[in-house]
Write a protein that holds these residues in place. Sequence first.
Motif, PDB file in Angstrom:
ATOM      1  N   LEU A 326       0.794  -0.820  -0.086  1.00 57.08           N
ATOM      2  CA  LEU A 326       0.284  -0.298   0.295  1.00 57.08           C
ATOM      3  C   LEU A 326       0.909   1.218   0.085  1.00 57.08           C
ATOM      4  CD1 LEU A 326      -3.030   0.998   0.215  1.00 57.08           C
ATOM      5  CD2 LEU A 326      -2.885   1.294   2.963  1.00 57.08           C
ATOM      6  N   GLN A 327       0.793   2.127  -0.993  1.00 58.35           N
ATOM      7  CA  GLN A 327       1.746   3.296  -1.023  1.00 58.35           C
ATOM      8  C   GLN A 327       1.131   4.666  -0.062  1.00 58.35           C
ATOM      9  OE1 GLN A 327       4.441   3.268  -3.283  1.00 58.35           O
ATOM     10  NE2 GLN A 327       4.060   1.562  -2.411  1.00 58.35           N
ATOM     11  N   LEU A 328       1.602   4.120   0.743  1.00 53.38           N
ATOM     12  CA  LEU A 328       0.830   4.903   2.026  1.00 53.38           C
ATOM     13  C   LEU A 328       1.911   5.615   2.968  1.00 53.38           C
ATOM     14  CD1 LEU A 328      -1.023   7.391   3.141  1.00 53.38           C
ATOM     15  CD2 LEU A 328      -2.403   5.359   4.671  1.00 53.38           C
ATOM     16  N   LEU A 329       2.250   6.105   3.361  1.00 52.45           N
ATOM     17  CA  LEU A 329       3.855   6.073   4.827  1.00 52.45           C
ATOM     18  C   LEU A 329       3.675   7.231   5.615  1.00 52.45           C
ATOM     19  CD1 LEU A 329       6.779   5.750   5.233  1.00 52.45           C
ATOM     20  CD2 LEU A 329       6.921   7.603   3.719  1.00 52.45           C
ATOM     21  N   ALA A 330       3.260   7.172   6.912  1.00 48.86           N
ATOM     22  CA  ALA A 330       3.081   8.208   7.826  1.00 48.86           C
ATOM     23  C   ALA A 330       4.648   9.470   7.454  1.00 48.86           C
ATOM     24  CB  ALA A 330       2.729   7.300   8.924  1.00 48.86           C
ATOM     25  N   ARG A 331       4.957   9.867   7.213  1.00 52.01           N
ATOM     26  CA  ARG A 331       5.681  10.490   6.854  1.00 52.01           C
ATOM     27  C   ARG A 331       6.174  11.193   8.093  1.00 52.01           C
ATOM     28  NH1 ARG A 331      10.219   9.899   4.335  1.00 52.01           N
ATOM     29  NH2 ARG A 331       8.899  10.017   2.577  1.00 52.01           N
ATOM     30  N   SER A 332       5.902  11.771   9.017  1.00 53.59           N
ATOM     31  CA  SER A 332       6.179  12.994  10.279  1.00 53.59           C
ATOM     32  C   SER A 332       5.143  13.135  11.123  1.00 53.59           C
ATOM     33  CB  SER A 332       7.242  13.575   9.876  1.00 53.59           C
ATOM     34  OG  SER A 332       6.021  15.101   9.763  1.00 53.59           O
ATOM     35  N   VAL A 333       5.090  13.435  12.729  1.00 53.94           N
ATOM     36  CA  VAL A 333       4.705  13.721  13.486  1.00 53.94           C
ATOM     37  C   VAL A 333       5.631  14.763  14.246  1.00 53.94           C
ATOM     38  CG1 VAL A 333       3.820  11.382  13.542  1.00 53.94           C
ATOM     39  CG2 VAL A 333       5.711  12.053  15.801  1.00 53.94           C
ATOM     40  N   SER A 334       4.373  16.042  14.958  1.00 49.52           N
ATOM     41  CA  SER A 334       5.450  16.624  15.422  1.00 49.52           C
ATOM     42  C   SER A 334       4.718  16.850  16.399  1.00 49.52           C
ATOM     43  CB  SER A 334       5.434  17.878  14.329  1.00 49.52           C
ATOM     44  OG  SER A 334       6.126  17.653  12.932  1.00 49.52           O
ATOM     45  N   PHE A 335       4.578  17.438  17.302  1.00 53.13           N
ATOM     46  CA  PHE A 335       4.263  17.874  18.265  1.00 53.13           C
ATOM     47  C   PHE A 335       5.167  18.618  19.734  1.00 53.13           C
ATOM     48  CE2 PHE A 335       6.180  13.864  18.789  1.00 53.13           C
ATOM     49  CZ  PHE A 335       7.139  13.699  19.893  1.00 53.13           C
ATOM     50  N   GLU A 336       4.911  19.474  20.849  1.00 54.89           N
ATOM     51  CA  GLU A 336       5.048  19.175  22.248  1.00 54.89           C
ATOM     52  C   GLU A 336       5.132  18.573  23.158  1.00 54.89           C
ATOM     53  OE1 GLU A 336       3.837  22.453  25.222  1.00 54.89           O
ATOM     54  OE2 GLU A 336       4.511  23.668  23.700  1.00 54.89           O
ATOM     55  N   HIS A 337       6.516  18.459  23.009  1.00 59.38           N
ATOM     56  CA  HIS A 337       7.085  17.637  24.569  1.00 59.38           C
ATOM     57  C   HIS A 337       5.823  17.076  25.221  1.00 59.38           C
ATOM     58  CE1 HIS A 337       8.627  14.142  26.237  1.00 59.38           C
ATOM     59  NE2 HIS A 337       9.543  13.370  25.314  1.00 59.38           N
ATOM     60  N   PRO A 338       4.847  17.030  25.660  1.00 60.72           N
ATOM     61  CA  PRO A 338       4.319  16.511  26.646  1.00 60.72           C
ATOM     62  C   PRO A 338       5.136  16.702  28.384  1.00 60.72           C
ATOM     63  CG  PRO A 338       3.354  14.490  26.575  1.00 60.72           C
ATOM     64  CD  PRO A 338       4.595  15.688  25.592  1.00 60.72           C
ATOM     65  N   VAL A 339       6.424  16.001  28.701  1.00 59.32           N
ATOM     66  CA  VAL A 339       7.504  15.901  29.576  1.00 59.32           C
ATOM     67  C   VAL A 339       8.090  16.922  29.588  1.00 59.32           C
ATOM     68  CG1 VAL A 339       8.216  14.741  31.016  1.00 59.32           C
ATOM     69  CG2 VAL A 339       6.651  13.360  29.392  1.00 59.32           C
ATOM     70  N   THR A 340       8.988  17.250  28.647  1.00 54.21           N
ATOM     71  CA  THR A 340       9.983  18.854  28.428  1.00 54.21           C
ATOM     72  C   THR A 340       9.603  19.229  28.217  1.00 54.21           C
ATOM     73  OG1 THR A 340      10.389  18.228  26.014  1.00 54.21           O
ATOM     74  CG2 THR A 340      11.405  16.218  27.600  1.00 54.21           C
ATOM     75  N   GLY A 341       8.149  19.791  26.873  1.00 55.63           N
ATOM     76  CA  GLY A 341       7.939  20.908  26.766  1.00 55.63           C
ATOM     77  C   GLY A 341       8.695  21.676  24.846  1.00 55.63           C
ATOM     78  N   GLU A 342       9.121  20.424  25.149  1.00 49.81           N
ATOM     79  CA  GLU A 342      10.382  20.660  23.269  1.00 49.81           C
ATOM     80  C   GLU A 342       9.585  20.447  22.277  1.00 49.81           C
ATOM     81  OE1 GLU A 342      14.267  18.648  23.657  1.00 49.81           O
ATOM     82  OE2 GLU A 342      14.714  19.310  25.282  1.00 49.81           O
ATOM     83  N   ALA A 343       9.748  21.260  20.992  1.00 46.61           N
ATOM     84  CA  ALA A 343       8.910  20.779  19.897  1.00 46.61           C
ATOM     85  C   ALA A 343       9.885  20.110  19.688  1.00 46.61           C
ATOM     86  CB  ALA A 343       9.493  22.319  19.094  1.00 46.61           C
ATOM     87  N   THR A 344       9.153  19.156  19.357  1.00 41.64           N
ATOM     88  CA  THR A 344       9.721  17.636  18.583  1.00 41.64           C
ATOM     89  C   THR A 344       8.765  17.414  17.655  1.00 41.64           C
ATOM     90  OG1 THR A 344      10.267  17.142  21.001  1.00 41.64           O
ATOM     91  CG2 THR A 344       9.890  15.484  19.599  1.00 41.64           C
ATOM     92  N   THR A 345       9.986  16.857  15.967  1.00 38.18           N
ATOM     93  CA  THR A 345       9.687  16.272  15.105  1.00 38.18           C
ATOM     94  C   THR A 345      10.321  14.932  14.545  1.00 38.18           C
ATOM     95  OG1 THR A 345       8.876  18.684  14.233  1.00 38.18           O
ATOM     96  CG2 THR A 345       9.274  17.088  12.428  1.00 38.18           C
ATOM     97  N   ILE A 346       9.552  13.857  14.420  1.00 38.45           N
ATOM     98  CA  ILE A 346      10.092  13.089  14.426  1.00 38.45           C
ATOM     99  C   ILE A 346       9.710  12.422  12.846  1.00 38.45           C
ATOM    100  CG2 ILE A 346      10.707  10.487  14.658  1.00 38.45           C
ATOM    101  CD1 ILE A 346       8.712  10.592  17.353  1.00 38.45           C
ATOM    102  N   THR A 347      10.406  11.656  11.595  1.00 39.06           N
ATOM    103  CA  THR A 347      10.348  12.053  10.407  1.00 39.06           C
ATOM    104  C   THR A 347      11.097  10.576   9.962  1.00 39.06           C
ATOM    105  OG1 THR A 347      10.550  14.010  10.320  1.00 39.06           O
ATOM    106  CG2 THR A 347      10.691  13.192   8.173  1.00 39.06           C
ATOM    107  N   SER A 348      10.378   9.878   9.603  1.00 40.55           N
ATOM    108  CA  SER A 348      10.765   8.723   8.712  1.00 40.55           C
ATOM    109  C   SER A 348      12.107   8.622   7.476  1.00 40.55           C
ATOM    110  CB  SER A 348       9.265   8.304   8.018  1.00 40.55           C
ATOM    111  OG  SER A 348       9.492   6.568   6.873  1.00 40.55           O
ATOM    112  N   GLN A 349      12.082   7.848   7.339  1.00 39.08           N
ATOM    113  CA  GLN A 349      13.455   7.812   6.912  1.00 39.08           C
ATOM    114  C   GLN A 349      13.329   6.876   5.222  1.00 39.08           C
ATOM    115  OE1 GLN A 349      16.160  10.159   6.655  1.00 39.08           O
ATOM    116  NE2 GLN A 349      14.274  10.473   8.396  1.00 39.08           N
ATOM    117  N   ARG A 350      11.969   6.369   5.078  1.00 35.14           N
ATOM    118  CA  ARG A 350      11.212   5.876   4.010  1.00 35.14           C
ATOM    119  C   ARG A 350      10.772   6.366   3.141  1.00 35.14           C
ATOM    120  NH1 ARG A 350      11.552   0.075   5.730  1.00 35.14           N
ATOM    121  NH2 ARG A 350      11.231   0.218   8.597  1.00 35.14           N
TER     122      ARG A 350
END
Length: 359
Positions: A326-350
Amino acid sequence: MPRRVTRSLKTKPLPQRQGIDPVCLLLPRAGESAEEAAAAQPPRPTETFGAETVLDYLVARFFPHERAPIAARFERGEVVDDDGRQVSAGAPLAGQQIWYYRQLGDERPVPFDMPVLFEDDWVLAIDKPHFLPTTPNGSFVLHTALAKLRVRENNPDLIPIHRLDRLTAGVVLFAKTPEARAPFQTMFQERFVSKVYEAVAAPIERLGEGESIEFSSRITKQHGNLQVSQLTAEAAEAAGLATNSRTRITCLREFSLASGVLPETSSVNPELSFPRGRLAHLRLEPHTGKTHQLRAHLWALSSPIAGDVLYPRVLGYHPDEPLLPLQLLARSVSFEHPVTGEATTITSQRQLKLTQLSA
């Protein structure tokens, strides 16, 4: 930098086995009326199948034609109560709660790799491949991301914060401790997370490269139906109903496949056709999270995702086609870390396979 491993000392009456939790089951009480069972706290099941003992009930409910597998669990001492005490096969049905290991079927191994994309003391993010389920479901129990990760990370407390369909690849987050589950799960439930997906599908009419549209609909899912039901925004309004799903769709580029890189049809799944002609590489930004939302929205736009075995029609069950996931990819999620408060973006390498086969 060394990998972190965080554990909790909290245990269940039976330990995990190969990363799989034991099953917890509340039993009925033999001879109890439906009214008495409903009044219990918590309410107990009422169907006893005419059984008087724990063994007879489990056999009648799960293996009515094969008593031996259930009986063998008792012989191995693998059925226990909440305090970890062994439950005998002849124990009477008394509304008790028991724990045991589920019977594993002959699972088809899934080739997988799960590289770590992000990790701290609270959360672990992996790059899930196509065809690997996030959690035990149906015929996949042992060959799941959750079971494999618990063993690999030596952390029985890992639990997914959200899920991807088995056929979808990309970013999945797991809480590393019981204490981390609530803040991260709340973050997803309250939609404090920005998600970006990518897909390859048929071009969308009047959507040129670099252009975007917003698509809304009303999606409902009935139990037992593989596909969702969907009303366009116009149809929902005419029926006096509100829309409940919205996606921003951007065309990144259009392309054609290189000649001869794919066969005409799949030899693994005869009902699955390989794409021909022009294709579109799309960026999808869901503002809501309804079941099959992205697949259903593109289907409604006459642009079903390449490799989809549910939309526009449900194909019969066949083994997975590795040439066309299936040609569907969850490329990234971005959020404010609920513990540290840091802006966080996590990106797939696929990369989606068809984008690599373009002419």
